[in-house]
Write an enzyme that holds these catalytic residues in place. Structure first.
Site, PDB file in Angstrom:
ATOM      1  N   LYS A 106      11.409  10.533   0.437  1.00  0.00           N
ATOM      2  CA  LYS A 106      11.481   9.428   1.577  1.00  0.00           C
ATOM      3  C   LYS A 106       9.965   8.635   1.755  1.00  0.00           C
ATOM      4  O   LYS A 106       8.930   9.522   0.962  1.00  0.00           O
ATOM      5  CB  LYS A 106      11.917  10.057   2.827  1.00  0.00           C
ATOM      6  CG  LYS A 106      10.952  11.037   3.385  1.00  0.00           C
ATOM      7  CD  LYS A 106      11.640  11.615   4.621  1.00  0.00           C
ATOM      8  CE  LYS A 106      10.821  13.015   5.191  1.00  0.00           C
ATOM      9  NZ  LYS A 106      11.235  13.696   6.206  1.00  0.00           N
TER      10      LYS A 106
ATOM     11  N   ARG B  76      16.002  15.999  17.943  1.00  0.00           N
ATOM     12  CA  ARG B  76      15.736  14.572  17.183  1.00  0.00           C
ATOM     13  C   ARG B  76      17.195  14.163  16.965  1.00  0.00           C
ATOM     14  O   ARG B  76      17.795  13.083  17.518  1.00  0.00           O
ATOM     15  CB  ARG B  76      14.810  14.944  16.082  1.00  0.00           C
ATOM     16  CG  ARG B  76      13.892  13.650  16.003  1.00  0.00           C
ATOM     17  CD  ARG B  76      13.130  14.090  14.745  1.00  0.00           C
ATOM     18  NE  ARG B  76      13.472  14.502  13.643  1.00  0.00           N
ATOM     19  CZ  ARG B  76      12.805  14.512  12.515  1.00  0.00           C
ATOM     20  NH1 ARG B  76      11.446  14.556  12.667  1.00  0.00           N
ATOM     21  NH2 ARG B  76      13.078  15.335  11.583  1.00  0.00           N
TER      22      ARG B  76
ATOM     23  N   TYR C  66     -20.651   0.767  12.416  1.00  0.00           N
ATOM     24  CA  TYR C  66     -20.176   0.243  13.721  1.00  0.00           C
ATOM     25  C   TYR C  66     -20.594   1.210  15.001  1.00  0.00           C
ATOM     26  O   TYR C  66     -20.036   2.431  14.880  1.00  0.00           O
ATOM     27  CB  TYR C  66     -18.763  -0.077  13.610  1.00  0.00           C
ATOM     28  CG  TYR C  66     -18.462  -1.436  13.056  1.00  0.00           C
ATOM     29  CD1 TYR C  66     -19.045  -2.496  13.233  1.00  0.00           C
ATOM     30  CD2 TYR C  66     -17.676  -1.367  11.731  1.00  0.00           C
ATOM     31  CE1 TYR C  66     -18.715  -3.713  12.496  1.00  0.00           C
ATOM     32  CE2 TYR C  66     -17.181  -2.619  10.879  1.00  0.00           C
ATOM     33  CZ  TYR C  66     -17.983  -3.593  11.362  1.00  0.00           C
ATOM     34  OH  TYR C  66     -17.847  -4.897  10.478  1.00  0.00           O
TER      35      TYR C  66
ATOM     36  N   MET D 141     -13.526  -0.905   7.732  1.00  0.00           N
ATOM     37  CA  MET D 141     -12.285  -1.492   6.917  1.00  0.00           C
ATOM     38  C   MET D 141     -12.310  -1.270   5.447  1.00  0.00           C
ATOM     39  O   MET D 141     -11.444  -0.836   4.887  1.00  0.00           O
ATOM     40  CB  MET D 141     -11.941  -2.919   7.223  1.00  0.00           C
ATOM     41  CG  MET D 141     -10.869  -3.412   6.636  1.00  0.00           C
ATOM     42  SD  MET D 141     -10.227  -5.173   6.716  1.00  0.00           S
ATOM     43  CE  MET D 141     -10.073  -5.466   8.560  1.00  0.00           C
TER      44      MET D 141
END
Ligand code: PLP
Length: 370
Positions: free
Chosen positions: A39, A138, A267, A315
């Site tokens: 998956k 679930r 940053y 990024m």
């Protein structure tokens, strides 16, 4: 020249890990078979790539999307394919039948849809994995729903082979057998009054259960993360389980900065140099799938040597400490995870699990099979 980042996928390691999963399962049940859980694009490794690597050894493939199942059939996969969440509407059933898929049935609503699909004429019945909710809460049929479910099943005009399934919530926990014993007990209690159930095959074990609780390795096991070389356990590394890393995320140094005491990096200036520091800038950022929440201090390998990241992940770039690595320079090779740096270690530093790192590998990262 393209940006120097890439992911290598080691297909031989994937096969090794699959065969190891099945070997673990067969220590308990010599006939046990293993669904290769592919998956989420084979946990980020590429669905068709994983299928090609395992095509001639896997007993079957388990995934979620009908489209992915069809893609496997179109790629020539002949083994059973299991849809782990089953189908979503009546119309899906004809597609499942056309592609010879096996389905999980986890709800009364799905059974009602099966009944509707069988009118006016029954179709070729699909193999059903009836998922019981033994405590994960679930998906799955509850104990209270089981009598109604049995009536629905018995009323189906044509019933394919039935397997009973459940999923463990805590097999990766460190509490020993009790992590799974309570769920096994609930599973047994649910099926105790269903005489026919004694003859149904079972599918219980995920990677953690296969590795630690071989008594759960019945007819069909469902290894996922272990195929990709990740350890399901926080307290045991993948190598000690015999697993090999499959994905290596690598890049190079694009720039070097020499900074003085008190200077900051990145940053927010979250790293402040306490000594003269040589900073390497790596061509890899969160848009490549590296976790932005990995804090400074996360392990990274530069030129074959371990060091640590510095400051925030951007990024497209991140920074690392080269102060102790005088041989590292522009274009030095960097491993973010994989060969020589287990993904589990990076994941743990970032407060997550290797599953998430693998699945997040960004589409912009070129992939090479080895
Ligand atoms: C994802 C999944 C698995 C595989 O779990 P791992 O922890 O990756 O081994 C097995 N069974 C089901 C139902 C799943 O959804």
């Amino acid at each position: 020249m393209p940006r120097p980042i890439g992911a290598r996928i080691d297909l031989a390691a994937l096969r090794h890990n699959y065969l190891l999963a099945r070997e673990y399962a067969r220590r308990r049940d010599r006939e046990a078979r293993a669904w290769a859980v592919v998956k989420a694009n084979a946990y980020g490794h590429g669905l068709l790539r994983a299928a090609a690597a395992l095509g001639d050894v896997a007993d079957g493939f388990a995934l979620l999307d009908l489209d992915e199942a069809i893609a496997l059939r179109q790629a020539g996969i002949r083994q059973p394919i299991l849809l782990l969440e089953g189908f979503f509407e009546v119309a899906d059933l004809a597609v499942c039948a056309a592609h010879d898929l096996s389905i999980v049935v986890h709800s009364v609503e799905q059974l009602q849809m099966l009944r509707r699909a069988a009118q006016p004429a029954p179709r070729r019945p699909l193999p059903i994995y009836l998922k019981l909710n033994s405590g994960m809460n679930r998906l799955g049929i509850s104990a209270a729903q089981l009598p109604a479910v049995r009536r629905e099943i018995e009323a189906l005009p044509a019933l394919g082979p039935l397997t009973l399934m459940t999923h463990f919530a805590e097999a990766d926990g460190s509490g020993g057998e009790s992590c799974i014993a309570w769920q096994l007990e609930r599973f047994r209690a649910m099926t105790a009054n269903w005489p026919a159930a004694a003859n149904f095959p079972l599918s219980l074990a995920n990677s953690a259960a296969i590795l630690r609780y071989p008594q759960t390795a019945h007819d069909w096991v469902r290894p996922g993360i272990m195929l990709y070389g990740g350890s399901p356990f926080a307290d045991q590394d993948a190598a000690s389980l015999g697993l090999k890393p499959v994905m290596t995320l690598h890049s190079r140094l694009l720039a070097i900065q020499e900074i003085g005491v008190g200077e900051r990096v990145g940053y927010g200036g979250t790293f402040v140099a306490q000594r003269p520091t040589r900073v390497g800038i790596v061509a890899c950022g969160y848009a490549d799938g590296y976790p932005r929440h990995a804090p400074g201090g996360t392990p990274i390998v530069v030129g074959g040597q371990r060091t640590k990241t510095l400051g925030r992940v951007s990024m497209d770039m991140l920074a690392c400490d080269l102060t102790e690595l005088p041989d590292a320079g522009l274009n030095s090779p960097v491993v973010l995870w994989g060969d020589g740096l287990p993904a589990d270690e990076v994941a743990s530093a970032a407060g997550t699990i290797s599953y998430e790192l693998f699945c997040a590998l960004a589409r912009r990262v070129p992939v090479l099979e080895v």
